[in-house]
Design an enzyme around this catalytic site. Structure first.
Site, PDB file in Angstrom:
ATOM      1  N   ASN A  17       0.874  -1.172   0.000  1.00 14.95           N
ATOM      2  CA  ASN A  17       0.000   0.000   0.000  1.00 14.95           C
ATOM      3  C   ASN A  17       0.913   1.224   0.000  1.00 14.95           C
ATOM      4  O   ASN A  17       1.474   1.588   1.026  1.00 14.95           O
ATOM      5  CB  ASN A  17      -0.893  -0.014   1.251  1.00 14.95           C
ATOM      6  CG  ASN A  17      -1.726   1.256   1.358  1.00 14.95           C
ATOM      7  OD1 ASN A  17      -1.774   2.066   0.422  1.00 14.95           O
ATOM      8  ND2 ASN A  17      -2.385   1.431   2.503  1.00 14.95           N
ATOM      9  N   LYS A  19       0.156   4.245  -0.362  1.00 11.91           N
ATOM     10  CA  LYS A  19      -0.471   5.467   0.185  1.00 11.91           C
ATOM     11  C   LYS A  19      -0.200   6.633  -0.772  1.00 11.91           C
ATOM     12  O   LYS A  19      -0.171   6.417  -1.978  1.00 11.91           O
ATOM     13  CB  LYS A  19       0.012   5.716   1.618  1.00 11.91           C
ATOM     14  CG  LYS A  19      -0.158   4.455   2.482  1.00 11.91           C
ATOM     15  CD  LYS A  19       0.061   4.677   3.945  1.00 11.91           C
ATOM     16  CE  LYS A  19      -0.154   3.362   4.705  1.00 11.91           C
ATOM     17  NZ  LYS A  19      -0.002   3.496   6.136  1.00 11.91           N
ATOM     18  N   HIS A 103      -9.461   1.551   5.025  1.00 10.34           N
ATOM     19  CA  HIS A 103      -8.173   1.738   5.703  1.00 10.34           C
ATOM     20  C   HIS A 103      -8.344   2.717   6.865  1.00 10.34           C
ATOM     21  O   HIS A 103      -9.128   3.666   6.774  1.00 10.34           O
ATOM     22  CB  HIS A 103      -7.122   2.254   4.717  1.00 10.34           C
ATOM     23  CG  HIS A 103      -5.739   2.201   5.278  1.00 10.34           C
ATOM     24  ND1 HIS A 103      -5.259   3.149   6.149  1.00 10.34           N
ATOM     25  CD2 HIS A 103      -4.751   1.286   5.122  1.00 10.34           C
ATOM     26  CE1 HIS A 103      -4.024   2.810   6.504  1.00 10.34           C
ATOM     27  NE2 HIS A 103      -3.689   1.698   5.897  1.00 10.34           N
ATOM     28  N   GLU A 105      -6.621   5.084   7.849  1.00 11.08           N
ATOM     29  CA  GLU A 105      -6.380   6.497   7.500  1.00 11.08           C
ATOM     30  C   GLU A 105      -7.620   7.110   6.862  1.00 11.08           C
ATOM     31  O   GLU A 105      -7.923   8.288   7.073  1.00 11.08           O
ATOM     32  CB  GLU A 105      -5.147   6.595   6.581  1.00 11.08           C
ATOM     33  CG  GLU A 105      -3.875   6.380   7.382  1.00 11.08           C
ATOM     34  CD  GLU A 105      -2.730   5.780   6.593  1.00 11.08           C
ATOM     35  OE1 GLU A 105      -2.759   5.783   5.351  1.00 11.08           O
ATOM     36  OE2 GLU A 105      -1.775   5.286   7.242  1.00 11.08           O
TER      37      GLU A 105
END
Ligand code: 13P
Length: 264
Positions: A17, A19, A103, A105
């Site tokens: 991931n 991001k 997720h 976040e």
């Protein structure tokens, strides 16, 4: 460390991931270095989730490699007036197989709640993609002894009432929020306890056959040095943030995780 490979029927999934990291040029450079390093890896599936802007390029470079393309998020409608959003058919067109949903976040910074995560997860399945559903407790919740209650709430909201066929396809990423980007990895015992709890909960609702098919990843400060020991009985791979940005480190994680299991 596992001296002997851990036998299982599920193929572990090691997913990067990225991001909000890597331009298209940086993604290209990563793959140039990474692909030769994992050419001979067997026994684990690899996926890469770049930012939306690099999906097309990464998808093209992954073609015929056996490595899956993943997206980091999605919206639940197939099209419409939703400025800034990306739909499941758009991701499919680019060759995505997996989509990360929920997720922490997104839950924390962008206020995604369980109901929104549920709608996204259903839309992902409806369009023939596979969700990687992230669940995990905060440090505060863990200290209050609420880890299992939180995991159950997040999982129930996401999958209750879905068909066992869909749920069997699901990947659940157990990502304790306190272990994400902090360098503080959960112990193999904590990772196993979380994964085991999630699997047993799926068994209760959907039966043993479905529970055996679901892959449960661990995520949170995974590195080459700890990847092998984290592949415990119920942990079928990893969702990797920081260490997945470096081709050597991510390849090291893939190799360590693949070496830790034997597929029967
Ligand atoms: P880190 O590996 O940087 O802790 O991030 C984990 C994560 O959030 C993967 O989705």
């Amino acid at each position: 460390m596992n001296a002997n490979p851990n036998p299982r029927t599920r193929r572990p999934l090691i997913a990067a991931n990225w991001k909000m990291h890597k331009t298209v040029a940086e993604a290209r450079a990563f793959l140039e270095a990474f692909l030769p390093l994992v050419r001979d890896v067997q026994g684990a599936e690899i996926a890469i989730a770049p930012p939306f802007t690099a999906l097309q390029t990464v998808g093209e470079l992954l073609r015929d490699t056996g490595i899956a393309l993943a997206a980091q998020d999605v919206f639940y409608e197939p099209q419409g007036a939703y400025t800034g959003e990306i739909s499941p058919p758009m991701l499919r067109e680019l060759g995505c197989r997996y989509v990360i949903v929920g997720h922490s976040e997104r839950r924390q910074l962008f206020r995604e709640d369980d109901a929104l995560v549920r709608r996204k997860l259903e839309a992902v399945f409806e369009h023939g993609l596979v969700p990687i559903l992230c669940v995990g407790e905060t440090l505060e919740e863990r200290r209050a002894g609420r880890t299992e209650a939180v995991l159950e709430r997040q999982l129930r909201a996401a999958v209750e009432g879905l068909s066992a066929e869909w749920v069997g396809e699901l990947v659940v990423a157990y990502e304790p929020v306190w272990a994400i980007g902090t360098g503080e990895t959960a112990s193999p015992q904590d990772a196993e306890a979380g994964a085991k709890f999630l699997r047993s909960w799926i068994r209760e609702l959907f039966g043993a056959g479905t529970a055996e098919r679901v892959r449960v990843q661990y995520g949170g400060s995974v590195k080459p040095e700890n990847a092998r020991e984290l592949m415990t009985e119920n942990v079928d791979g990893a969702l990797v943030g920081g260490a997945s940005l470096d081709p050597q480190k991510f390849a090291g994680i893939v190799k360590e995780a693949a070496a830790a299991v034997s597929i029967s």
